[in-house]
Scaffold this active site. Sequence first.
Site, PDB file in Angstrom:
ATOM      1  N   ASP A  58       3.216  17.583  -6.868  1.00  0.00           N
ATOM      2  CA  ASP A  58       3.283  18.504  -5.740  1.00  0.00           C
ATOM      3  C   ASP A  58       3.937  17.779  -4.570  1.00  0.00           C
ATOM      4  OD1 ASP A  58       1.373  16.813  -4.675  1.00  0.00           O
ATOM      5  OD2 ASP A  58      -0.288  18.193  -4.975  1.00  0.00           O
ATOM      6  N   GLY A 105       2.735  17.384  -1.481  1.00  0.00           N
ATOM      7  CA  GLY A 105       1.827  16.838  -0.489  1.00  0.00           C
ATOM      8  C   GLY A 105       1.481  17.836   0.597  1.00  0.00           C
ATOM      9  N   PHE A 138      -0.229  20.663   0.533  1.00  0.00           N
ATOM     10  CA  PHE A 138      -1.616  21.132   0.546  1.00  0.00           C
ATOM     11  C   PHE A 138      -2.551  20.055   1.081  1.00  0.00           C
ATOM     12  CE2 PHE A 138      -5.821  21.685  -1.344  1.00  0.00           C
ATOM     13  CZ  PHE A 138      -6.119  22.971  -0.924  1.00  0.00           C
ATOM     14  N   GLN A 171       4.653  31.623  -0.251  1.00  0.00           N
ATOM     15  CA  GLN A 171       3.471  31.709   0.607  1.00  0.00           C
ATOM     16  C   GLN A 171       3.349  33.142   1.133  1.00  0.00           C
ATOM     17  OE1 GLN A 171       1.061  29.606   1.045  1.00  0.00           O
ATOM     18  NE2 GLN A 171       1.894  27.685   0.201  1.00  0.00           N
ATOM     19  N   GLY A 203      -1.021  28.752  -1.727  1.00  0.00           N
ATOM     20  CA  GLY A 203      -1.827  29.366  -0.688  1.00  0.00           C
ATOM     21  C   GLY A 203      -2.939  30.257  -1.173  1.00  0.00           C
ATOM     22  N   ASP A 249      -2.885  24.531 -12.715  1.00  0.00           N
ATOM     23  CA  ASP A 249      -3.604  23.274 -12.605  1.00  0.00           C
ATOM     24  C   ASP A 249      -4.859  23.530 -11.787  1.00  0.00           C
ATOM     25  OD1 ASP A 249      -3.467  21.810  -9.660  1.00  0.00           O
ATOM     26  OD2 ASP A 249      -1.867  23.279  -9.954  1.00  0.00           O
ATOM     27  N   CYS A 269     -17.171  23.874 -30.437  1.00  0.00           N
ATOM     28  CA  CYS A 269     -16.118  22.984 -29.943  1.00  0.00           C
ATOM     29  C   CYS A 269     -15.879  21.841 -30.925  1.00  0.00           C
ATOM     30  CB  CYS A 269     -16.503  22.421 -28.581  1.00  0.00           C
ATOM     31  SG  CYS A 269     -15.285  21.292 -27.875  1.00  0.00           S
ATOM     32  N   CYS A 317     -14.167  19.005 -30.095  1.00  0.00           N
ATOM     33  CA  CYS A 317     -13.791  17.771 -29.396  1.00  0.00           C
ATOM     34  C   CYS A 317     -14.674  16.618 -29.856  1.00  0.00           C
ATOM     35  CB  CYS A 317     -13.867  17.952 -27.885  1.00  0.00           C
ATOM     36  SG  CYS A 317     -15.515  17.808 -27.160  1.00  0.00           S
ATOM     37  N   CYS A 324     -18.440  16.753 -28.653  1.00  0.00           N
ATOM     38  CA  CYS A 324     -19.324  17.702 -29.336  1.00  0.00           C
ATOM     39  C   CYS A 324     -19.537  17.331 -30.799  1.00  0.00           C
ATOM     40  CB  CYS A 324     -18.748  19.109 -29.221  1.00  0.00           C
ATOM     41  SG  CYS A 324     -18.772  19.758 -27.528  1.00  0.00           S
ATOM     42  N   HIS A 359     -14.864  16.444 -22.557  1.00  0.00           N
ATOM     43  CA  HIS A 359     -15.226  17.761 -23.087  1.00  0.00           C
ATOM     44  C   HIS A 359     -14.636  18.886 -22.242  1.00  0.00           C
ATOM     45  CE1 HIS A 359     -17.332  21.258 -24.562  1.00  0.00           C
ATOM     46  NE2 HIS A 359     -17.636  21.518 -23.303  1.00  0.00           N
TER      47      HIS A 359
END
Length: 433
Positions: free
Chosen positions: A73, A75, A77, A253, A280, A330, A368, A370, A373, A399
Site C-alpha cells: 500500500d 502508506g 491509511f 475514495q 476508505g 486483505d 479443517c 490444516c 486441526c 489456523h
Amino acid sequence: MITPHGVVETPVFMPVGTLGSVKGVAQDLLEELGVQILLGNTYHLYLRPGVETVRGMGGLHGFMSWERAILTDSGGFQVFSLSELRKVTEEGVTFRSHLDGASHFFSPESAMEAEIGLGADIIMAFDECTEFPAERGRVRASMEMTLRWAGRSKAYFEAHKEEVPWGSRRQSSGASLQSPVSSEAIVSRREGSGSSFEFRVSDPHRNTGDLKPETRNLEGELRSPGQTRASAPTWAGASPAAGATQALFGIVQGGMDLGLRRESALRTVEIGFPGYAVGGLSVGEPREVTREVLEGTVAHLPADRPRYLMGVGTPEEIALYAGLGIDMMDCVLPTRAARHGLLFTSEGKISIKQARYARDGGPLDPACGCRVCQRYSRAYLRHLYAANEVLAQVLNTVHNLSFYLDTMRRVRHSIRLGEGTRFLSGVSSQPKP
C-alpha cells in the site's frame, strides 16, 4: 493475474505482512498454506528498516526471501491513522513517526519513490483516506485531493518505473515448485508483448470437468492438505524478465456518499490504471453501509481490471464481496484475532481462552485439514494460550490464515461451477458479470 513474480488466481485473499513478515508465520509455511500474494506496508517499512536497506537486498522479494507476488500500500491509511501527528496540504502529508516522534513527509512522488524502491509487484497510488463521519464538503475536498494525487502518482511512476530493484541481489536458490498452469504464465512473462502485468478474465461458468486432473486438483482444492504444495508458481532462484515493471493501481475514495463514489470511480478510470482499489471503507461505518457503498462503487469499475477492496473482511464478508465483483482483499483480522485467541471455524467463532475447552480432546475444527486441526486438540491450544506460550499465537495464526485461504478456494471453486459464492454459514451471492 500474471505478475512478474508469479500467477495469482482471483478472487484472492492477501495475508497482511506489515513489516515484511506475517506475524509468527515463516515464509515456507505461507507457501505450504498456498498464499499466492502478500501485502506489505510502505509506511512501516519506510520507517524501519528503511527503503534503501530493502532496495539493496533486491527489494522485498530478496529481503524477505519471498519469490511470489507482493503488493504494497502507499502508506496513506497509516498516515490517516496518525490523526494527531499529521498535517495534510496539497503538496503532501507531514507526519511524526509513531516510533520516535521524528518528522517525515510523504508526497505522491516520494511515496511512489518508496514503493518503487521496495519493489512489490503491485503498488498503490498515494491517497487520502476520509474519516467517518464527515461532512459532504469535507468528503468532496478529500476525494478531489486523492484524484490530483493519483495523477501525480502515475506521472512519477511512469517516469521512474524502470528503477525497480529486482535483480540487484541474487535471490536465494532452491527447489523450484511448478504448478500445472505455470508454463503458459512463464511464456507470457518472458515472451509476451512487453507487459509485465496481465489480468485475464475467465468464464465463471467453466466446468472443472474440462480441466486436466492435475489442474483440477490445483484449482478445485477445498481444504488445506497439511503438506507442501504451491497454489501459485514459484520460480526459485529466478529473476523477473528483463524490462519487467510493477503495476500501479488507483484508489477510489468518496466517503459514504454514493454520488461522490461514482464520480471518484469514473474519474480514476479516466486517469487510467491496470487495476482499481476501493479505499476508505471499514473506518467505523455500519456493515450494511459498507456493502451499499461497495456495490455502488464496483458498478462503475471495469470488470476486465482487478478490483481490490482494501482492509475489509470477516470470512463471511470476503465470500460475499467476491460475489459482488471484488477480485482482491486483505485484512488483519485473521492474524490479529488469532493473537487474542479468537479462531474461525466451520462451526462459528471460538474463543479458545474459555475454560470449557480445558479438557476438550477434539480438533479445533473437524472440517479443517490444516496442520493445526490435524494434530492438536482444543485442550492443548487452550493450555498454550493460558500459559502465554508463543506457540499459541503461531498455531492460532496458522489456523486462521488457513481458514481464510480455504474460504477463498471454496469461493473460486463455486464460481467455476456457476453456483455463485457460497460460505459454510449459507451466505451466498451470484458471480459478477
